[in-house]
Enzyme design. Structure first.
Site, mmCIF file in Angstrom:
data_model
loop_
_atom_site.group_PDB
_atom_site.id
_atom_site.type_symbol
_atom_site.label_atom_id
_atom_site.label_comp_id
_atom_site.label_asym_id
_atom_site.label_seq_id
_atom_site.Cartn_x
_atom_site.Cartn_y
_atom_site.Cartn_z
ATOM 1 N N PRO A 2 0.838 -1.207 0.000
ATOM 2 C CA PRO A 2 0.000 0.000 0.000
ATOM 3 C C PRO A 2 0.872 1.256 0.000
ATOM 4 O O PRO A 2 1.863 1.313 0.715
ATOM 5 C CB PRO A 2 -0.793 -0.105 1.313
ATOM 6 C CG PRO A 2 -0.355 -1.322 2.007
ATOM 7 C CD PRO A 2 0.671 -2.028 1.189
ATOM 8 N N GLU A 3 0.516 2.225 -0.851
ATOM 9 C CA GLU A 3 1.239 3.497 -0.891
ATOM 10 C C GLU A 3 0.354 4.570 -0.255
ATOM 11 O O GLU A 3 -0.695 4.251 0.302
ATOM 12 C CB GLU A 3 1.628 3.819 -2.345
ATOM 13 C CG GLU A 3 2.505 2.707 -2.948
ATOM 14 C CD GLU A 3 2.995 2.994 -4.364
ATOM 15 O OE1 GLU A 3 3.126 4.171 -4.728
ATOM 16 O OE2 GLU A 3 3.245 2.029 -5.103
ATOM 17 N N LYS A 68 3.404 6.624 4.608
ATOM 18 C CA LYS A 68 2.666 5.361 4.469
ATOM 19 C C LYS A 68 2.300 4.770 5.822
ATOM 20 O O LYS A 68 1.936 3.600 5.913
ATOM 21 C CB LYS A 68 3.516 4.355 3.689
ATOM 22 C CG LYS A 68 3.801 4.783 2.262
ATOM 23 C CD LYS A 68 4.617 3.712 1.564
ATOM 24 C CE LYS A 68 5.443 4.296 0.452
ATOM 25 N NZ LYS A 68 6.448 3.351 -0.037
ATOM 26 N N ARG A 279 12.715 -2.625 -7.349
ATOM 27 C CA ARG A 279 11.353 -2.885 -7.821
ATOM 28 C C ARG A 279 11.253 -2.639 -9.324
ATOM 29 O O ARG A 279 11.920 -1.761 -9.871
ATOM 30 C CB ARG A 279 10.348 -1.988 -7.082
ATOM 31 C CG ARG A 279 10.423 -2.074 -5.558
ATOM 32 C CD ARG A 279 9.879 -3.388 -5.025
ATOM 33 N NE ARG A 279 8.508 -3.601 -5.421
ATOM 34 C CZ ARG A 279 7.462 -3.052 -4.842
ATOM 35 N NH1 ARG A 279 7.619 -2.237 -3.814
ATOM 36 N NH2 ARG A 279 6.239 -3.307 -5.267
#
Ligand SMILES: [Zn+2]
Length: 289
Positions: A2-3, A68, A279
């Protein structure tokens, strides 16, 4: 993972369900208990007895978000302190009357921490991969990541701070994508929104910070705001495990411009991928320079 938009949505939904309530008790899963027994501090970063003692009887004054992280302002015996939580790779928080109300079987099975509130609401932290974290902090800035975090994108000074940090000498040789994922530059940008914002700003994710003009960086800052706002309006991205407080999925994954695309929507070129900052990054070498 989740961002910022996904965490903000959790906060917005959770707040009216739990603000003003008192925590009457806490259940910890076998995973958390076993982890602590073997010295691993699974999820809860304090000693678990201390943790339970602090939160039991505490009232939830406010639910907030920073980067976050989601945090709870707690009050007990006229003392104010904070519970700070990170959802890790696959965490979710549910506010339900009954654990069976959590529709997703994976989350229901992998509950880790359940707070019993005084109106019988259960506030359940569920985490399949158990990379999430919960810590107690006296003042918010006692929590180390907050003490160094850049202003929120909604703060007035965010654009100037962003420019200053990206142009800092220590970042000049780094790729812009890695730098915008650093919360001391701007909080809350993860892998997905980094690809999306750089594409919208027409900047190659591999470009070194020193070689990007202040004007283009100002444009990038605005595009970060735009992707956050777009995602918030679509209920966040549901890529793998993100769920809202009542278990619903978001829609943003259908609105991506470049992330996980095969062809560029603007020019039709094949979308390139490259691992940056561990990523997978998506970009178009024709539209981004
Ligand atoms: Zn293109």
């Amino acid at each position: 993972m989740p961002e910022l938009p996904e965490v903000e949505l959790v906060k917005r939904e959770l707040a009216p369900r739990v603000q003003g309530r008192t925590i009457e008790g806490t259940d910890l899963s076998e995973f958390v208990n076993n982890g602590h027994r073997t010295g691993r501090k699974t999820i809860i970063k304090q000693d678990i007895e201390t943790f339970k003692e602090w939160v039991t009887g505490a009232s939830i004054i406010k639910v907030g978000r920073r980067g976050k992280y989601i945090y709870f302002v707690l009050e007990k015996n006229n003392d104010i302190f904070h519970l700070v939580a990170h959802l890790g790779m696959s965490g979710a928080i549910f506010a339900v009357d009954n654990m069976d109300d959590i529709d997703n079987v994976n989350f229901r099975k992998h509950w880790q921490v359940v707070f019993h509130l005084d109106d019988s609401t259960l506030m359940a932290y569920c985490d399949i991969r158990r990379f999430g974290e919960m810590s107690l902090a006296g003042r918010l800035n006692d929590f180390l990541p907050f003490s160094r975090m850049a202003p929120e994108y909604t703060d007035e000074g965010s654009a100037a701070y962003f420019l200053d940090r990206v142009k800092d000498q220590k970042n000049s040789n780094k790729m812009i994508k890695a730098v915008i994922m650093d919360s001391t530059v701007i909080p809350g940008v993860g892998n997905i929104y980094a690809s999306e914002a750089l594409y919208a700003a027409g900047i190659l994710p591999t470009r070194k910070c020193a070689n990007i003009s202040a004007k283009r960086l100002a444009g990038l800052h605005q595009e970060i705001i735009n992707v956050f706002e777009l995602s918030l309006s679509k209920g966040g991205s549901t890529i793998s495990d993100y769920r809202g407080v009542s278990g619903q999925s978001g829609n943003m994954q259908n609105g991506f411009s470049i992330y996980q695309k095969k062809k560029c929507g603007q020019c039709g070129s094949e979308v390139r991928t490259k691992v940056i900052a561990t990523r997978n990054t998506f970009y178009c070498t024709t539209c981004q320079r």
